[in-house]
Design a protein around this motif. Structure first.
Motif, PDB file in Angstrom:
ATOM      1  N   ALA A  37      38.486 -10.633  37.611  1.00  0.00           N
ATOM      2  CA  ALA A  37      38.935 -10.711  39.002  1.00  0.00           C
ATOM      3  C   ALA A  37      40.094 -11.693  39.151  1.00  0.00           C
ATOM      4  CB  ALA A  37      37.770 -11.124  39.901  1.00  0.00           C
ATOM      5  N   ALA A  38      40.044 -12.802  38.427  1.00  0.00           N
ATOM      6  CA  ALA A  38      41.122 -13.786  38.515  1.00  0.00           C
ATOM      7  C   ALA A  38      42.412 -13.240  37.925  1.00  0.00           C
ATOM      8  CB  ALA A  38      40.708 -15.067  37.792  1.00  0.00           C
ATOM      9  N   LEU A  39      42.329 -12.551  36.813  1.00  0.00           N
ATOM     10  CA  LEU A  39      43.538 -12.047  36.150  1.00  0.00           C
ATOM     11  C   LEU A  39      44.191 -10.928  36.948  1.00  0.00           C
ATOM     12  CD1 LEU A  39      42.382 -12.035  32.414  1.00  0.00           C
ATOM     13  CD2 LEU A  39      43.994 -13.595  33.508  1.00  0.00           C
ATOM     14  N   LYS A  40      43.428 -10.179  37.700  1.00  0.00           N
ATOM     15  CA  LYS A  40      44.022  -9.113  38.504  1.00  0.00           C
ATOM     16  C   LYS A  40      44.948  -9.649  39.588  1.00  0.00           C
ATOM     17  CE  LYS A  40      40.567  -5.471  37.845  1.00  0.00           C
ATOM     18  NZ  LYS A  40      39.511  -4.640  38.478  1.00  0.00           N
ATOM     19  N   ARG A  41      44.793 -10.923  39.923  1.00  0.00           N
ATOM     20  CA  ARG A  41      45.655 -11.524  40.932  1.00  0.00           C
ATOM     21  C   ARG A  41      46.961 -12.061  40.347  1.00  0.00           C
ATOM     22  NH1 ARG A  41      40.632 -13.959  42.343  1.00  0.00           N
ATOM     23  NH2 ARG A  41      41.378 -15.973  41.571  1.00  0.00           N
ATOM     24  N   VAL A  42      47.062 -12.096  39.037  1.00  0.00           N
ATOM     25  CA  VAL A  42      48.271 -12.627  38.401  1.00  0.00           C
ATOM     26  C   VAL A  42      49.353 -11.553  38.427  1.00  0.00           C
ATOM     27  CG1 VAL A  42      49.243 -13.570  36.280  1.00  0.00           C
ATOM     28  CG2 VAL A  42      46.889 -14.120  36.927  1.00  0.00           C
ATOM     29  N   THR A  99      50.013  -8.074  36.000  1.00  0.00           N
ATOM     30  CA  THR A  99      48.804  -7.469  35.441  1.00  0.00           C
ATOM     31  C   THR A  99      48.769  -5.988  35.801  1.00  0.00           C
ATOM     32  OG1 THR A  99      47.601  -9.556  35.671  1.00  0.00           O
ATOM     33  CG2 THR A  99      46.287  -7.559  35.364  1.00  0.00           C
ATOM     34  N   ALA A 100      48.897  -5.138  34.796  1.00  0.00           N
ATOM     35  CA  ALA A 100      48.780  -3.701  35.036  1.00  0.00           C
ATOM     36  C   ALA A 100      47.314  -3.304  35.152  1.00  0.00           C
ATOM     37  CB  ALA A 100      49.463  -2.923  33.918  1.00  0.00           C
ATOM     38  N   SER A 101      46.473  -3.896  34.320  1.00  0.00           N
ATOM     39  CA  SER A 101      45.036  -3.650  34.398  1.00  0.00           C
ATOM     40  C   SER A 101      44.316  -4.789  33.702  1.00  0.00           C
ATOM     41  CB  SER A 101      44.658  -2.314  33.742  1.00  0.00           C
ATOM     42  OG  SER A 101      44.898  -2.351  32.348  1.00  0.00           O
ATOM     43  N   ALA A 102      43.129  -5.080  34.176  1.00  0.00           N
ATOM     44  CA  ALA A 102      42.251  -6.066  33.545  1.00  0.00           C
ATOM     45  C   ALA A 102      40.843  -5.500  33.589  1.00  0.00           C
ATOM     46  CB  ALA A 102      42.321  -7.412  34.260  1.00  0.00           C
ATOM     47  N   TYR A 103      40.191  -5.521  32.444  1.00  0.00           N
ATOM     48  CA  TYR A 103      38.864  -4.901  32.369  1.00  0.00           C
ATOM     49  C   TYR A 103      37.964  -5.764  31.493  1.00  0.00           C
ATOM     50  CZ  TYR A 103      35.106  -1.658  31.173  1.00  0.00           C
ATOM     51  OH  TYR A 103      33.871  -1.081  30.982  1.00  0.00           O
ATOM     52  N   ALA A 104      36.891  -6.250  32.076  1.00  0.00           N
ATOM     53  CA  ALA A 104      35.883  -6.999  31.337  1.00  0.00           C
ATOM     54  C   ALA A 104      34.800  -6.038  30.866  1.00  0.00           C
ATOM     55  CB  ALA A 104      35.276  -8.083  32.221  1.00  0.00           C
ATOM     56  N   GLU A 105      34.425  -6.169  29.619  1.00  0.00           N
ATOM     57  CA  GLU A 105      33.400  -5.275  29.066  1.00  0.00           C
ATOM     58  C   GLU A 105      32.091  -5.399  29.853  1.00  0.00           C
ATOM     59  OE1 GLU A 105      33.939  -4.607  24.423  1.00  0.00           O
ATOM     60  OE2 GLU A 105      33.498  -6.670  24.935  1.00  0.00           O
ATOM     61  N   ARG A 106      31.536  -4.254  30.186  1.00  0.00           N
ATOM     62  CA  ARG A 106      30.205  -4.214  30.807  1.00  0.00           C
ATOM     63  C   ARG A 106      29.195  -4.051  29.683  1.00  0.00           C
ATOM     64  NH1 ARG A 106      34.355  -4.972  34.213  1.00  0.00           N
ATOM     65  NH2 ARG A 106      33.813  -4.617  36.405  1.00  0.00           N
ATOM     66  N   VAL A 107      28.918  -5.155  29.009  1.00  0.00           N
ATOM     67  CA  VAL A 107      28.115  -5.060  27.790  1.00  0.00           C
ATOM     68  C   VAL A 107      26.687  -4.631  28.068  1.00  0.00           C
ATOM     69  CG1 VAL A 107      29.485  -6.673  26.430  1.00  0.00           C
ATOM     70  CG2 VAL A 107      27.735  -7.548  27.949  1.00  0.00           C
ATOM     71  N   ALA A 115      50.960 -18.363  30.632  1.00  0.00           N
ATOM     72  CA  ALA A 115      50.918 -19.670  31.282  1.00  0.00           C
ATOM     73  C   ALA A 115      50.308 -19.571  32.680  1.00  0.00           C
ATOM     74  CB  ALA A 115      52.328 -20.254  31.350  1.00  0.00           C
ATOM     75  N   GLU A 116      50.746 -18.583  33.451  1.00  0.00           N
ATOM     76  CA  GLU A 116      50.212 -18.440  34.805  1.00  0.00           C
ATOM     77  C   GLU A 116      48.756 -17.979  34.776  1.00  0.00           C
ATOM     78  OE1 GLU A 116      51.225 -16.251  39.076  1.00  0.00           O
ATOM     79  OE2 GLU A 116      52.672 -16.209  37.431  1.00  0.00           O
ATOM     80  N   ALA A 117      48.418 -17.103  33.813  1.00  0.00           N
ATOM     81  CA  ALA A 117      47.031 -16.630  33.722  1.00  0.00           C
ATOM     82  C   ALA A 117      46.091 -17.777  33.388  1.00  0.00           C
ATOM     83  CB  ALA A 117      46.928 -15.525  32.670  1.00  0.00           C
ATOM     84  N   GLN A 118      46.514 -18.653  32.482  1.00  0.00           N
ATOM     85  CA  GLN A 118      45.673 -19.806  32.157  1.00  0.00           C
ATOM     86  C   GLN A 118      45.442 -20.684  33.382  1.00  0.00           C
ATOM     87  OE1 GLN A 118      47.947 -21.506  28.959  1.00  0.00           O
ATOM     88  NE2 GLN A 118      46.659 -20.577  27.392  1.00  0.00           N
ATOM     89  N   LYS A 119      46.500 -20.912  34.141  1.00  0.00           N
ATOM     90  CA  LYS A 119      46.382 -21.747  35.330  1.00  0.00           C
ATOM     91  C   LYS A 119      45.468 -21.094  36.370  1.00  0.00           C
ATOM     92  CE  LYS A 119      49.226 -23.999  38.871  1.00  0.00           C
ATOM     93  NZ  LYS A 119      50.613 -24.215  39.364  1.00  0.00           N
ATOM     94  N   THR A 120      45.656 -19.797  36.579  1.00  0.00           N
ATOM     95  CA  THR A 120      44.851 -19.089  37.580  1.00  0.00           C
ATOM     96  C   THR A 120      43.379 -19.086  37.201  1.00  0.00           C
ATOM     97  OG1 THR A 120      46.732 -17.667  38.126  1.00  0.00           O
ATOM     98  CG2 THR A 120      44.542 -16.892  38.762  1.00  0.00           C
ATOM     99  N   VAL A 121      43.090 -18.805  35.940  1.00  0.00           N
ATOM    100  CA  VAL A 121      41.692 -18.762  35.504  1.00  0.00           C
ATOM    101  C   VAL A 121      41.064 -20.146  35.576  1.00  0.00           C
ATOM    102  CG1 VAL A 121      40.208 -18.342  33.521  1.00  0.00           C
ATOM    103  CG2 VAL A 121      41.996 -16.716  34.085  1.00  0.00           C
TER     104      VAL A 121
END
Length: 935
Positions: free
Chosen positions: A691-696, A699-707, A828-834
């Motif tokens: 969810a955080a990376l989608k705001r950067v 970001t074309a797509s971000a998907y966390a594994e639904r393990v 750099a921005e993704a690290q800061k946002t997360v």
């Protein structure tokens, strides 16, 4: 010494030309035999342990197979990462080695440790070492297409005819089948008949096994001839299986067909292939052997297919769906054209400015000889021919002819001024000796200019070292030829009417323009220097705002569409979704063909779950595209047309995707790895990161594994009930494996073909938990049977469909696709946002840190970008590291200290930025502490 060498070369033309001839021969031989590929193989040295455990859930595979193997492989010498993948019925263990390790040494070490680890596995489970190939060795793929042939027949044709014929082709490590139906004999029992006739599943299983064998009885001698005795008993058809006898009473046999029916059906499918949106196909992948010539391997595969084509049934065609040779030829043709253009330009410059065509031949002849010497050196050290190595030659060409041009011009000057009585050869020697030493050492300085490239390591070193090698070899060859071959060629070609520089109209015009400018510059020295300094300072701001990429994107002429769906998708739905996507893609006018794959191929190099799709989109030539269409715009249009609920899209190219997956285990350029002991907690954190990376931006797509998104039917034995019926857990598990799982109990031998035979209950007896509890029977030791529901609890639950581990720790991945933005600023921005958006609960983080060092890492191209930057600025980077606690990790990467609430960082070895909590006694006073309020 250089002057004497020049003079000797000019006076011994025969020996110099003879040595040049040998150099040409060696270069031509190297050029014809060098391995050809589009890009250098950027993959790490790895060995893959592939283990099949049919019918078993991922958690069972992880506990009984993957975990014992990964824990054993952690101590393999010179290994840096051990990755484990547990899927339904199969385990993959990837052992990644340090740079410079020989592949076959690595495989032998893994094999040694594998022999010991095999003893810890369940009986009948046999791990195998994967092929000596990498994921980027997928050089050729094809599909079998037929209108009147079933998918089962096409798959049999691929497995038992084409696969063997192609495996013998030179340079092929493996031919992996995917798609279609694998034929299997299903013995579908009637539980009521079994119970009425007193036959158990175990008796049925043993009867089938005992009825499928051939034996030999040595020999007998009859009529002076030797006859070899054979006992023929192989099962060859469904009728043979039906006539297996179970027992006989009073001369009346009880046959298998009396308690079961035999059907010809498909084996369990974990991979689907589809072509052009027209339906499923059987297909295969030809894997190149490690270090082989990719172009030769592809040619060998095509030749083998051409030989086998006449043996195919009528109406069956072989359709090529991926052919890397087209990319290789395109890359080579581009560079060949560039080299030719540069050679022509050099010749024109010499001819126009010197007004002497024969003098231009000195540079024209010297240039290809220098290039051929570079190729000979490449062959000697094992550097292949690809776009990077040939690019090094292209970079060097401009500087290679500098010495020849300067020598020729100086010879012209000396010939203009020399007296007619002086021998021409002496004039040429004098002119060459005057500038030769300076030119030789100037070329050597240029030669060593690329030496810092050799300090690069890992993936960036493998990418850029071929360029550095070939550029260095080419410049070294130019330096040598400038003091040997060039003076000899000048003696041969620099003769006749030499036009004075003052008589050349072009030279006169340029001198008229040059002299006033240089005079003014020399008069205003301070102003000139000040303007130069201002120009340099003015570039600082735009330079700091420049983006950073690991490498420019290579247009491979094909796209790879890699969507991911939610776990638990059935194979039928996967095939339907795949066909729908392919049909949409094929409707675009720029698309030549679409080949989609869901799940994995039958190879150790493809650890893909069923919910992971890989669609290769072959594109038409650019002149057939719509006006104004670009690759980026085409991807954007495709992405907009392929928006499905529950599907996360990712776009890349075939080679690039394989490189990313092998380097980090993540198939996208950017990824986040989260490690810990609890998959549920890790999945929750991964969703927050998503969810955080989608705001950067970018970001074309971000998907966390639904393990934990898989669906499971758990059968839990009731221990008190088992004790009452005098049953063991193994008795229940045996019934589950056979009646529900369809255990393969034997294999038929039908000529060159082999097919499994399995036993299972009818579908109507295993369609829902209530029916299973009531109809599936567990035989009792003293006769009779009890329903499964009496001795076990049956419930529907959720759980992992795939389990990943890295260096023994559980891992959850977040896949991130970036578009229209450079990776450096994005990371750099993704690290800061997360760091601002995602917080590890303090108590949980501290507890887990103490136990297993929970940490997160970004992977893919971002890691490589950071790695290359670190080596470019090594002194500065070292000065910025805080004091370290403890020794370096096994792979040589020191443990960095990071803020506790920060998600992760990038490091260069495919490893992870490790977070360690130090005790108060060992903490450096200068190191940062967590504020008390944060806990």
């Amino acid at each position: 010494m250089i002057g004497r060498l020049i003079a000797w070369s000019a006076r011994n033309l025969l020996l110099v030309f003879l040595c040049a001839g040998f150099s040409i021969g060696a270069g031509v031989y190297a050029l014809r035999t060098l391995p050809l590929d589009a890009l250098p193989d950027l993959s790490d040295v790895q060995a893959i342990v592939y283990t099949e455990y049919p019918g078993q859930a991922p958690q069972v595979v992880e506990d009984q197979v993957t975990y014992p193997l990964t824990s054993a492989m952690l101590t393999v010498p010179r290994s840096k990462v051990v990755r484990g993948f547990s899927f339904f019925g199969v385990s993959f263990v990837y052992v990644i080695f340090e740079d410079g390790v020989d592949l076959y040494w690595a495989r032998s070490r893994v094999l040694e440790y594998l022999n010991a680890a095999t003893k810890k596995l369940p009986p009948g489970v046999t791990p195998a070492l994967g092929p000596d190939a990498t994921g980027v060795g997928w050089v050729y793929q094809y599909a079998l297409v037929a209108k009147e042939t079933t998918l089962a027949e096409l798959r049999s044709l691929q497995d038992w005819t084409l696969r063997y014929g192609l495996s013998k082709a030179e340079g092929v490590a493996e031919v992996a089948s995917v798609g279609g139906f694998v034929k299997q004999y299903n013995v579908v029992v009637d539980p009521n008949r079994l119970r009425a006739l007193g036959v158990s599943l175990k008796q049925l299983r043993e009867a089938i096994r005992a009825s499928n064998t051939d034996v030999g009885g040595r020999t007998v001698e009859l009529s002076e001839f030797e006859f070899i005795v054979r006992g023929r008993g192989y099962l060859k058809s469904a009728a043979d299986i039906e006539h297996i006898g179970l027992r006989a009473e009073n001369g009346t046999p009880l046959l298998l067909r009396d308690v079961a029916r035999v059907e010809l059906g498909p084996d369990e499918r974990r991979g689907v292939a589809e072509l052009d949106g027209e339906g499923e196909v059987a297909s295969a992948i030809a894997l190149q052997r490690y270090g082989a010539n990719a172009l030769s391997v592809i040619d060998n595969v095509k030749a083998a297919l051409a030989r086998l084509a006449p043996a195919l049934p009528k109406g069956v065609e072989i359709a090529t769906v991926y052919d890397r040779s087209e990319l290789i030829h395109a890359a080579i043709e581009t560079l060949r054209r560039t080299l030719l253009e540069e050679s022509v330009i050099v010749a024109l410059v010499c001819a126009v400015f010197l007004m002497h065509l024969r003098s231009a031949l000195v540079a024209i002849v010297m240039l290809p000889i220098g290039v051929l010497i570079a190729f000979a050196a490449m062959k000697a050290i094992g550097v292949g021919s690809n776009i990077m190595s040939l690019g090094g030659v292209a970079i060097a060409i401009g500087a290679m002819v500098d010495a020849a041009i300067v020598m020729i011009e100086n010879a012209h000057k000396h010939l203009e001024r020399a007296s007619p009585e002086k021998p021409r050869v002496e004039i040429v020697i004098e002119a060459a000796s005057e500038v030769g030493p300076a030119l030789f050492f100037s070329l050597l300085v240029i030669t060593v200019s690329f030496l810092p490239i050799f300090t690069l390591e890992a993936q960036e070193g493998r990418l850029f070292s071929p360029l550095a090698y070939t550029k260095t070899f080419a410049m070294a060859a130019a330096a040598l030829l400038s003091v040997t071959l060039v003076p000899a060629l000048m003696v041969v070609f620099v003769r006749g009417n030499i036009v004075a520089e003052a008589k050349n109209p072009l030279n006169r015009a340029l001198i008229c323009l040059y002299r006033p400018i240089i005079a003014r510059v020399l008069k205003a020295k301070t102003a000139t220097i000040l303007v130069a300094v201002i120009a340099i300072v003015a570039t600082i701001v735009p330079a700091r705002r420049l983006g950073g990429e690991f490498m420019p994107t290579l247009n491979e002429g094909a796209l790879l569409y890699m969507p991911t769906t939610l776990p638990g998708l059935s194979v039928t739905k996967a095939a339907e979704l795949l066909q729908t996507q392919d049909r949409i893609i094929k409707s675009f006018p720029e698309v030549a063909s679409v080949y989609g794959k869901a799940g994995r191929a039958a190879t150790a190099t493809d650890p893909a779950p069923l919910e992971m799709f890989e669609t290769i989109i072959a594109l038409k030539p650019k002149d057939q595209w719509r006006a104004g269409m670009t690759t980026g715009r085409l991807i954007a249009e495709l992405d907009a047309a392929l928006q499905f609920p529950g599907v996360s899209n990712a776009w890349t190219m075939p080679i690039k995707a394989r490189v990313d997956m092998l380097a980090t285990g993540i198939r996208t350029p950017i990824g986040v790895k989260i490690f810990g002991p609890d998959l549920a907690q890790m999945e929750g954190l991964a969703r927050q990161v998503e969810a955080a990376l989608k705001r950067v931006p970018g970001t074309a797509s971000a998907y966390a594994e639904r393990v934990n998104g898989g669906y499971f039917l758990d059968i839990v034995p009731d221990h008190p009930a088992l004790a009452r019926y005098n049953l063991m857990i193994g008795d229940v598990q045996e019934v589950i494996a056979t009646a529900l799982g369809g255990e393969t109990i034997t294999t038929t031998v039908e000529g060159r073909e082999r097919y499994g035979v399995n036993i299972r209950y009818p579908r109507e007896f295993r369609s829902d938990p209530q029916t299973i509890a009531r109809e599936v029977l567990v035989p009792l030791p003293r006769g009779g049977a009890v329903p499964l529901g009496e001795v076990a609890t049956i419930e529907l639950t959720r759980g992992p469909t795939a389990i990943r581990t890295e260096n023994g720790q559980l891992a959850v991945y977040v896949f991130v696709d970036v578009r229209d933005r450079d990776l450096r600023s994005y990371v750099a921005e993704a690290q800061k946002t997360v760091a601002q958006s995602v917080a590890f609960p303090c108590r949980l983080l501290c507890e887990l840190e103490r136990a297993v060092r929970v940490y997160a890492a970004r992977g893919g191209a971002a890691r490589n970008r950071r790695s290359a930057d670190a080596r470019d600025h090594l002194p500065a980077a070292l000065s910025q590291f805080p004091p370290l606690d403890g020794n370096a990790d096994r792979d040589g990467v020191p443990p960095f200290r990071a803020r506790r609430r920060r998600l992760g960082d990038v490091d260069h070895a495919g490893s992870i930025s490790r977070w360690r909590r130090r005790s108060a006694s060992s903490r450096s006073p200068a190191s940062p502490r967590r504020p008390a309020s944060s806990c």
